[in-house]
Structure formats: C-alpha cells, structure tokens
Write an enzyme that holds these catalytic residues in place. Sequence first.
Site, PDB file in Angstrom:
ATOM      1  N   ASN A   9       0.870  -1.189   0.000  1.00 27.41           N
ATOM      2  CA  ASN A   9       0.000   0.000   0.000  1.00 27.41           C
ATOM      3  C   ASN A   9       0.900   1.230   0.000  1.00 27.41           C
ATOM      4  O   ASN A   9       1.501   1.559   1.016  1.00 27.41           O
ATOM      5  CB  ASN A   9      -0.883  -0.046   1.260  1.00 27.41           C
ATOM      6  CG  ASN A   9      -1.696   1.220   1.443  1.00 27.41           C
ATOM      7  OD1 ASN A   9      -1.799   2.041   0.521  1.00 27.41           O
ATOM      8  ND2 ASN A   9      -2.282   1.393   2.615  1.00 27.41           N
ATOM      9  N   LYS A  11       0.061   4.213  -0.250  1.00 29.34           N
ATOM     10  CA  LYS A  11      -0.630   5.364   0.361  1.00 29.34           C
ATOM     11  C   LYS A  11      -0.474   6.602  -0.535  1.00 29.34           C
ATOM     12  O   LYS A  11      -0.355   6.474  -1.745  1.00 29.34           O
ATOM     13  CB  LYS A  11      -0.119   5.619   1.770  1.00 29.34           C
ATOM     14  CG  LYS A  11      -0.126   4.366   2.640  1.00 29.34           C
ATOM     15  CD  LYS A  11       0.039   4.680   4.083  1.00 29.34           C
ATOM     16  CE  LYS A  11       0.189   3.367   4.856  1.00 29.34           C
ATOM     17  NZ  LYS A  11       0.077   3.543   6.288  1.00 29.34           N
ATOM     18  N   HIS A  94      -9.536   0.869   5.039  1.00 26.80           N
ATOM     19  CA  HIS A  94      -8.254   1.086   5.723  1.00 26.80           C
ATOM     20  C   HIS A  94      -8.489   2.026   6.907  1.00 26.80           C
ATOM     21  O   HIS A  94      -9.312   2.940   6.830  1.00 26.80           O
ATOM     22  CB  HIS A  94      -7.247   1.693   4.742  1.00 26.80           C
ATOM     23  CG  HIS A  94      -5.848   1.680   5.264  1.00 26.80           C
ATOM     24  ND1 HIS A  94      -5.402   2.604   6.177  1.00 26.80           N
ATOM     25  CD2 HIS A  94      -4.811   0.837   5.039  1.00 26.80           C
ATOM     26  CE1 HIS A  94      -4.134   2.335   6.472  1.00 26.80           C
ATOM     27  NE2 HIS A  94      -3.748   1.268   5.796  1.00 26.80           N
ATOM     28  N   GLU A  96      -6.910   4.447   7.952  1.00 24.49           N
ATOM     29  CA  GLU A  96      -6.730   5.873   7.645  1.00 24.49           C
ATOM     30  C   GLU A  96      -7.981   6.447   6.992  1.00 24.49           C
ATOM     31  O   GLU A  96      -8.301   7.617   7.186  1.00 24.49           O
ATOM     32  CB  GLU A  96      -5.475   6.065   6.767  1.00 24.49           C
ATOM     33  CG  GLU A  96      -4.209   5.850   7.594  1.00 24.49           C
ATOM     34  CD  GLU A  96      -3.008   5.344   6.815  1.00 24.49           C
ATOM     35  OE1 GLU A  96      -3.003   5.405   5.582  1.00 24.49           O
ATOM     36  OE2 GLU A  96      -2.054   4.867   7.485  1.00 24.49           O
ATOM     37  N   GLU A 164      -5.233  -5.215  10.738  1.00 23.74           N
ATOM     38  CA  GLU A 164      -4.245  -4.152  10.905  1.00 23.74           C
ATOM     39  C   GLU A 164      -4.510  -3.395  12.207  1.00 23.74           C
ATOM     40  O   GLU A 164      -5.309  -2.451  12.218  1.00 23.74           O
ATOM     41  CB  GLU A 164      -4.341  -3.173   9.736  1.00 23.74           C
ATOM     42  CG  GLU A 164      -4.054  -3.783   8.389  1.00 23.74           C
ATOM     43  CD  GLU A 164      -3.428  -2.767   7.462  1.00 23.74           C
ATOM     44  OE1 GLU A 164      -2.357  -3.050   6.941  1.00 23.74           O
ATOM     45  OE2 GLU A 164      -3.992  -1.676   7.296  1.00 23.74           O
ATOM     46  N   GLY A 170       2.435   2.158  10.647  1.00 21.37           N
ATOM     47  CA  GLY A 170       3.336   3.293  10.459  1.00 21.37           C
ATOM     48  C   GLY A 170       4.076   3.713  11.721  1.00 21.37           C
ATOM     49  O   GLY A 170       4.685   4.786  11.762  1.00 21.37           O
ATOM     50  N   SER A 210       3.563  -2.241  10.330  1.00 18.38           N
ATOM     51  CA  SER A 210       5.016  -2.206  10.514  1.00 18.38           C
ATOM     52  C   SER A 210       5.703  -3.518  10.124  1.00 18.38           C
ATOM     53  O   SER A 210       6.666  -3.930  10.771  1.00 18.38           O
ATOM     54  CB  SER A 210       5.367  -1.816  11.961  1.00 18.38           C
ATOM     55  OG  SER A 210       4.911  -0.502  12.226  1.00 18.38           O
TER      56      SER A 210
HETATM   57  C1  PEP Z   1      -0.773   0.001   5.985  1.00 17.93           C
HETATM   58  O1  PEP Z   1      -0.820   1.152   5.603  1.00 17.93           O
HETATM   59  O2  PEP Z   1      -1.681  -0.770   5.660  1.00 17.93           O
HETATM   60  C2  PEP Z   1       0.362  -0.414   6.800  1.00 17.93           C
HETATM   61  C3  PEP Z   1       0.344  -1.618   7.305  1.00 17.93           C
HETATM   62  O3  PEP Z   1       1.390   0.480   6.983  1.00 17.93           O
HETATM   63  P1  PEP Z   1       2.845   0.189   7.631  1.00 17.93           P
HETATM   64  O4  PEP Z   1       3.359  -1.085   7.020  1.00 17.93           O
HETATM   65  O5  PEP Z   1       3.655   1.388   7.255  1.00 17.93           O
HETATM   66  O6  PEP Z   1       2.654   0.048   9.102  1.00 17.93           O
END
Ligand code: PEP
Length: 256
Positions: A9, A11, A94, A96, A164, A170, A210
């Site tokens: 992703n 983003k 997601h 976000e 998630e 992040g 992460s």
């Molecule tokens: C994500 O945006 O779905 C995500 C898992 O981000 P990150 O790997 O940066 O934590």
Amino acid sequence: MRLPMIAGNWKMNTTVSEAIELVNELRQGLDQIDNVDKVICPPFISLAAVRELIKGSSIKLGAQNIYFEEKGAYTGEISPLMIADLCEFVIIGHSERRQYFNETGEITNKKIRAALKVKLQPIVCVGEKLEENEAGRTEEIVTGQLRASLAGLDYLTGLIIAYEPIWAIGTGKAATAKQANETIGLIRHNIFELYSKRAAQNVRILYGGSVTAANATEFINQPEIDGALVGGASLRANQFLSIVKQAAEAKNRLSG
Ligand code: PEP
C-alpha cells in the site's frame, strides 16, 4: 492450501514518475518469485501507467479506495467500474480512511458490495486502536468491524481480509506474531460462524502493521496468517522484494 499474498500500500506517496521508477526497480525481481500473489497499490493517478509497465508479468495491481456508486455527479470520486478496468484488487476500510475520512462500517460495507459486483477483489481492513487494545477490547472491536463490513454479503469469493491493529500502522511497533495469529484465528472463526467451514478455510487473511524485511518471516510462518499488507516498507524496492521472497520461502517450506 491458501496462496500467500503480499500487498504493498503506497498510500499518498509517489508522483507518476516516482511510481514508474519504483515499478522499474521492482518488476524483474518480483516477477521471478512464484507461489505468492504480489500486489502493488499505487495512488490512483499512477494506476494506468503502472498497469502498462507490469503487463505480461505476474505482478498484480490494486487501488487504495473506491466510491460505492458506479457513475454520476460525485465530483472527485473514483468508481468501482473505473478501477475494475485497470486493477484486480482494491483496499477497502483502511484505518486511515476510517480515521481521517469518517468511513463507517456501513460505508465500508457498501464499498465492498460495489467492488464484488464488478469482480474487484476487496482487501478489507479491520483493526483496533491502542486504547481498545489496552482495554482488552480487541476481540469485540475486530469482530464488530468485520461483521459490519460483511453485513448482508452472501458470499466471500475473492474477498481478502487484512488485520491491521491501528497502533502498529506506520509506528514501527508491530504486533507480535503470536498476537496477530490469535486475532486472525478469531477472524477466521467468525467467518466459519457467518458462512461455512469451507469459507473459513479458503479466505485469505493478511497481517498489516510495521511489517519489514526484518520481521516478515515471523508473521508469515504463523499458521493463520496468509501474508501481509505492507505500507512504509513497500516504498523501498529492496525491502518489498525481501518480504515477498520470505513469503515464497515460507510457503515452499510448508509444502515441502
Ligand atoms: C498500511 O498502511 O496498511 C500499513 C500496514 O502500513 P505500515 O506497514 O507502514 O505500518
């Protein structure tokens, strides 16, 4: 056996030329790795260019969002039909989107239905906040989000779920592989209750939060975890390639 999936992703990162550069760095290496679904999800404006670049390769394309209407006066939105013309996958719900754009379970549900209608495979995200995790409410929150997302859906064909935990996205603070495996097992159990044993055995459930080249194998080795949704590390070609390779190696170990 479920085919592992690693989805990147990107983003709101990369201009069109930066996206082209990143795909050029990834293309050959990714294409050589078998036994894993390799999906990249660049920003909308780069999808058409990236699609041309990955044509003829085993790399698959996903979008990061869609609107739930197919066409009409919805200025600035992107419809499922437009995305289905370019991609096989779309990330929906997601955290976000839920956090910054007020996407509710009801909206997520409408988007999932809209995606399935045009044969896009939704990657549906669920996950709890830090305070919910600390209050021991992970099961309640994740189950609630999952059931709201899937409300009224008769079948899950092609649908992928990503667990998630919001506190892990992040932040550099991933869940432990054991924690993630447990919650993903719980999600799978919910699918069994809502649908069938077969649906629970077939649905792919990813971990996200992460994931990096340094910890990917730990997650992928867990029996309930079918791969990863990767944010930050998917923007670095060597990291993403390493994560995908680790998924392929884990799969080869299991089947060998
Ligand atoms: C994500 O945006 O779905 C995500 C898992 O981000 P990150 O790997 O940066 O934590």
